[in-house]
Write a protein that holds these residues in place. Sequence first.
Motif, PDB file in Angstrom:
ATOM      1  N   PRO A 199       0.824  -1.209   0.000  1.00  0.00           N
ATOM      2  CA  PRO A 199       0.000   0.000   0.000  1.00  0.00           C
ATOM      3  C   PRO A 199       0.857   1.258   0.000  1.00  0.00           C
ATOM      4  O   PRO A 199       2.076   1.211   0.228  1.00  0.00           O
ATOM      5  N   ALA A 200       0.230   2.380  -0.245  1.00  0.00           N
ATOM      6  CA  ALA A 200       0.911   3.673  -0.136  1.00  0.00           C
ATOM      7  C   ALA A 200       1.279   3.926   1.322  1.00  0.00           C
ATOM      8  O   ALA A 200       0.739   3.287   2.234  1.00  0.00           O
ATOM      9  N   PRO A 201       2.212   4.829   1.561  1.00  0.00           N
ATOM     10  CA  PRO A 201       2.514   5.187   2.953  1.00  0.00           C
ATOM     11  C   PRO A 201       1.237   5.529   3.717  1.00  0.00           C
ATOM     12  O   PRO A 201       0.388   6.270   3.224  1.00  0.00           O
ATOM     13  N   GLY A 202       1.095   4.940   4.890  1.00  0.00           N
ATOM     14  CA  GLY A 202      -0.133   5.100   5.661  1.00  0.00           C
ATOM     15  C   GLY A 202      -0.984   3.852   5.645  1.00  0.00           C
ATOM     16  O   GLY A 202      -1.838   3.672   6.508  1.00  0.00           O
ATOM     17  N   LEU A 214      -0.741   5.164  -5.723  1.00  0.00           N
ATOM     18  CA  LEU A 214       0.692   5.184  -5.451  1.00  0.00           C
ATOM     19  C   LEU A 214       1.460   5.069  -6.757  1.00  0.00           C
ATOM     20  O   LEU A 214       1.174   4.205  -7.594  1.00  0.00           O
ATOM     21  N   SER A 215       2.428   5.966  -6.943  1.00  0.00           N
ATOM     22  CA  SER A 215       3.378   5.825  -8.048  1.00  0.00           C
ATOM     23  C   SER A 215       4.753   6.257  -7.570  1.00  0.00           C
ATOM     24  O   SER A 215       4.891   6.879  -6.514  1.00  0.00           O
ATOM     25  N   ALA A 238       1.573  10.268  -5.082  1.00  0.00           N
ATOM     26  CA  ALA A 238       2.050  10.128  -6.460  1.00  0.00           C
ATOM     27  C   ALA A 238       3.538  10.483  -6.530  1.00  0.00           C
ATOM     28  O   ALA A 238       4.004  11.418  -5.884  1.00  0.00           O
ATOM     29  N   GLN A 239       4.270   9.703  -7.314  1.00  0.00           N
ATOM     30  CA  GLN A 239       5.703   9.881  -7.556  1.00  0.00           C
ATOM     31  C   GLN A 239       6.500  10.031  -6.244  1.00  0.00           C
ATOM     32  O   GLN A 239       7.325  10.927  -6.093  1.00  0.00           O
ATOM     33  N   PHE A 240       6.231   9.102  -5.334  1.00  0.00           N
ATOM     34  CA  PHE A 240       7.037   9.087  -4.114  1.00  0.00           C
ATOM     35  C   PHE A 240       8.463   8.643  -4.438  1.00  0.00           C
ATOM     36  O   PHE A 240       8.738   8.020  -5.471  1.00  0.00           O
ATOM     37  N   ILE A 241       9.389   9.010  -3.573  1.00  0.00           N
ATOM     38  CA  ILE A 241      10.789   8.588  -3.691  1.00  0.00           C
ATOM     39  C   ILE A 241      11.121   7.781  -2.442  1.00  0.00           C
ATOM     40  O   ILE A 241      11.042   8.311  -1.327  1.00  0.00           O
ATOM     41  N   TYR A 272      10.568  10.873   0.123  1.00  0.00           N
ATOM     42  CA  TYR A 272       9.281  11.570   0.157  1.00  0.00           C
ATOM     43  C   TYR A 272       8.142  10.566   0.012  1.00  0.00           C
ATOM     44  O   TYR A 272       8.189   9.696  -0.850  1.00  0.00           O
ATOM     45  N   ASP A 273       7.093  10.731   0.821  1.00  0.00           N
ATOM     46  CA  ASP A 273       5.924   9.855   0.732  1.00  0.00           C
ATOM     47  C   ASP A 273       5.046  10.189  -0.478  1.00  0.00           C
ATOM     48  O   ASP A 273       4.182   9.401  -0.853  1.00  0.00           O
ATOM     49  N   GLY A 274       5.244  11.320  -1.060  1.00  0.00           N
ATOM     50  CA  GLY A 274       4.518  11.766  -2.244  1.00  0.00           C
ATOM     51  C   GLY A 274       5.025  13.145  -2.603  1.00  0.00           C
ATOM     52  O   GLY A 274       5.692  13.795  -1.793  1.00  0.00           O
ATOM     53  N   ARG A 275       4.728  13.581  -3.823  1.00  0.00           N
ATOM     54  CA  ARG A 275       5.217  14.892  -4.260  1.00  0.00           C
ATOM     55  C   ARG A 275       4.178  15.584  -5.136  1.00  0.00           C
ATOM     56  O   ARG A 275       3.428  14.930  -5.860  1.00  0.00           O
TER      57      ARG A 275
END
Length: 419
Positions: free
Chosen positions: A84-87, A94-95, A184-187, A191-194
Motif C-alpha cells: 500500500p501507499a505510505p499510511g 501510489l506511483s 504520487a511519484q514518491f521517492i 518523500y511519501d509523495g510529491r
Amino acid sequence: MSGRSRAAVLLAAVVTLAAVLVPSAHAAPMAPDTAVLDGARLQRTKLRLDQGDPQLQRALGELTTRADNWLTQGSWTVVDKPKPAPGGDLHEYLSQAPYWWPTRAPTADNPWGCPYVQRDGQRNPEVDSGTDRQDVEKVFDSAYDLSLAWYYTGKRAYAEKAAQVLRTWFLAPATRMNPNLDHAQFIPCKYDGRAIGIIDFSQSYTSVVDALAILGTGAPGWTKADRTGMSRWNSDFLGWLRNSAFGKEEGAAANNHGTFYDMQLAALAYATGDRALARRTVLAARTGRIDPQIAADGSQPQELARTRSWHYSTFDLVAYTRLAAIGRHVGVNLWAYQGSDGQGLFKAADYLLPAATGSAAWPHPELEFHRYAASDVVHAAADAGDKAAQQAVPKLETPPGGDLWALRPAAEQLDSIAG
C-alpha cells in the motif's frame, strides 16, 4: 373497405408507429458535451461514418482494433498493488518517481537500496512494477478508446467494457481509488509523495473526462448511478487539486507541469459545471503561461533545458493545445493570443515543424527522438488555422497504432514516457 384494404392500412399504421418508437440506426447521434474534444465535430464525424465515408473507415478500423484489444483486458484497481501507499490505505493511489534510481543493492535492512539519486530522462524500470502507475494509464487509455469506439459503431460491448473499467477503478466501494494524489511519484526513503506527481493524472485524465461525456449520450451499461458517482468523484478531485498543498504547488510550476495543471483544472471545472472557473483558467494562461514559457522564436526554454528536449517541447504543447480546445467551449481563443514579444501557440508549433516533417534535425539534446511525437500538435495547429502547419500535415510521421486525428481531434502524448 375490403378486408385486404383494412389490413394494408393497419400494417402501414404499425410501421409508422414502429418508426416513431424504434429510432433508425442512422438517427442523428447526440453531440457529447466534451471538455476537450469538440462534441459537435464528433457528431458530424459519426454522421459521415453512418453514410459510409470511405476516408474515415481506415481510422475507424484502427480505433476498433484498439478497442477490441481492451475487451479482453482488465479491469484494474488500486487495491491490488503488492504494497500500500505510505499510511497503509490500499485505496490511495501510489506511483514512484520515474527518474530516481537506487545507489545501493537492496538488503534486509535497506530493501529499497537507498539513497536514491536523480538521472533526468532515464526511466528507472522498477517504477513500472509494484505501484499503480501502469494500471491507471490502462484505465485512461481503455476508457477513451472504448467510449469512442462505441460512439462511432454502436457496439454494445465497447460501452459495457468502458463502464466496467471506470466503475472498478473509481466507484465500486471495494476497489475504488480515493480522489487525491497524495502519494504520487514518491521517492523511497525520501518523500511519501510529491506535488510533481499530479502529472500522472493531468497528462491523461482529461481523456477520461471526455469519455464520461461520450458515455453520457446514452451508452448501454452506463447508469444514472454511475454518472452521479463519477460527477461526485470529479468534484472531490477538483477540490483536492485546488485546495491541497500539492495542488497549489503544482499550479505554481513554471514548466509543463504548470501547463498540464491548468489544462486538467479547466477540464474538470467545465465537466463539473463551473464554466466560469474553466474560463478564468484559460484566460489566465495567456500571461501566466504563454508569456513566461514560450520565447519570441517559439521555443520553450524550460523544456529545451531537459535531456529529452524534443519530448518535453511536444509534451508541453499537448497541454497548451488541449487547453486551447477547452477555451473554445468557454469563449476564449487561446490560439489568437500573442505576448509582448510576439510569442504564442502558433509560433511554438511552427518551431517544431522542421523536425516534425523530417526536413531538419532537432538541434537540442534528446535521448530518444521520435518524430511522430509532434504529429497531433501539428494537426491541432493546422485545424486552428496555421498555414505552415497545414502544409506540414502530409509530411508528418504516422504514430504507432495509426493516425486517429480524424476521429479524436485533440492532441495526445504520442511517445510513451512519464514524469
